[in-house]
Write a protein that holds these residues in place. Sequence first.
Motif, PDB file in Angstrom:
ATOM      1  N   GLY A   7       0.815  -1.208   0.000  1.00 52.52           N
ATOM      2  CA  GLY A   7       0.000   0.000   0.000  1.00 52.52           C
ATOM      3  C   GLY A   7       0.844   1.251   0.000  1.00 52.52           C
ATOM      4  N   SER A   8       1.889   1.279   0.835  1.00 52.02           N
ATOM      5  CA  SER A   8       2.746   2.466   0.870  1.00 52.02           C
ATOM      6  C   SER A   8       3.540   2.608  -0.425  1.00 52.02           C
ATOM      7  N   GLU A  27       2.422   1.695  -3.370  1.00 50.34           N
ATOM      8  CA  GLU A  27       1.462   2.210  -4.336  1.00 50.34           C
ATOM      9  C   GLU A  27       1.239   3.700  -4.144  1.00 50.34           C
ATOM     10  N   VAL A  28       1.178   4.156  -2.908  1.00 50.11           N
ATOM     11  CA  VAL A  28       0.995   5.575  -2.631  1.00 50.11           C
ATOM     12  C   VAL A  28       2.187   6.360  -3.148  1.00 50.11           C
ATOM     13  N   PHE A  58       2.030   6.553  -6.863  1.00 52.12           N
ATOM     14  CA  PHE A  58       0.982   7.489  -7.257  1.00 52.12           C
ATOM     15  C   PHE A  58       1.477   8.920  -7.139  1.00 52.12           C
ATOM     16  N   ALA A 115      -7.642  11.955  -6.335  1.00 54.06           N
ATOM     17  CA  ALA A 115      -6.821  10.971  -5.632  1.00 54.06           C
ATOM     18  C   ALA A 115      -7.628  10.267  -4.546  1.00 54.06           C
ATOM     19  N   VAL A 116      -8.428  11.026  -3.811  1.00 48.34           N
ATOM     20  CA  VAL A 116      -9.266  10.441  -2.767  1.00 48.34           C
ATOM     21  C   VAL A 116     -10.287   9.497  -3.392  1.00 48.34           C
ATOM     22  N   GLN A 168     -10.083   7.845  -6.159  1.00 48.03           N
ATOM     23  CA  GLN A 168      -9.423   6.638  -6.652  1.00 48.03           C
ATOM     24  C   GLN A 168      -9.114   5.671  -5.514  1.00 48.03           C
ATOM     25  N   GLY A 169      -8.764   6.198  -4.355  1.00 48.19           N
ATOM     26  CA  GLY A 169      -8.366   5.339  -3.248  1.00 48.19           C
ATOM     27  C   GLY A 169      -9.495   4.915  -2.336  1.00 48.19           C
ATOM     28  N   ALA A 170     -10.661   5.519  -2.496  1.00 45.12           N
ATOM     29  CA  ALA A 170     -11.788   5.207  -1.613  1.00 45.12           C
ATOM     30  C   ALA A 170     -12.361   3.840  -1.948  1.00 45.12           C
ATOM     31  N   THR A 171     -12.898   3.195  -0.915  1.00 49.29           N
ATOM     32  CA  THR A 171     -13.489   1.869  -1.106  1.00 49.29           C
ATOM     33  C   THR A 171     -14.961   1.929  -1.494  1.00 49.29           C
ATOM     34  N   CYS A 183     -15.489   7.668   0.436  1.00 44.03           N
ATOM     35  CA  CYS A 183     -15.016   8.833  -0.296  1.00 44.03           C
ATOM     36  C   CYS A 183     -15.526  10.115   0.346  1.00 44.03           C
TER      37      CYS A 183
END
Length: 83
Positions: free
Chosen positions: A3-4, A6-7, A10, A51-52, A54-57, A62
């Motif tokens: 995850g880190s 990927e961040v 990004f 960005a938020v 894209q990363g929200a579930t 979101c």
Amino acid sequence: MSGSLEVRQFLLRYEGDAGNASANGGVPAQRSGNADSPRISDDQVRRARLAVAQGATGVDDCAELLEMLGLTPDEEGRLPVQR
């Protein structure tokens, strides 16, 4: 740990769009104390919202993240992040 990674990937991918951060080795320049200029530009808000999203579930996630980050307008229609 992925995850880190990927961040970071990004952020590096979108950091190139700014164009001015690479001159300082990827470190943004310090902001001036000018109270008349907004702390965060409209373009930065737009990119942060994307960005938020894209990363929200999900939709609720979101919305919650956008509110926590000050990216949703208050009662006066102003973004808390731009105060």
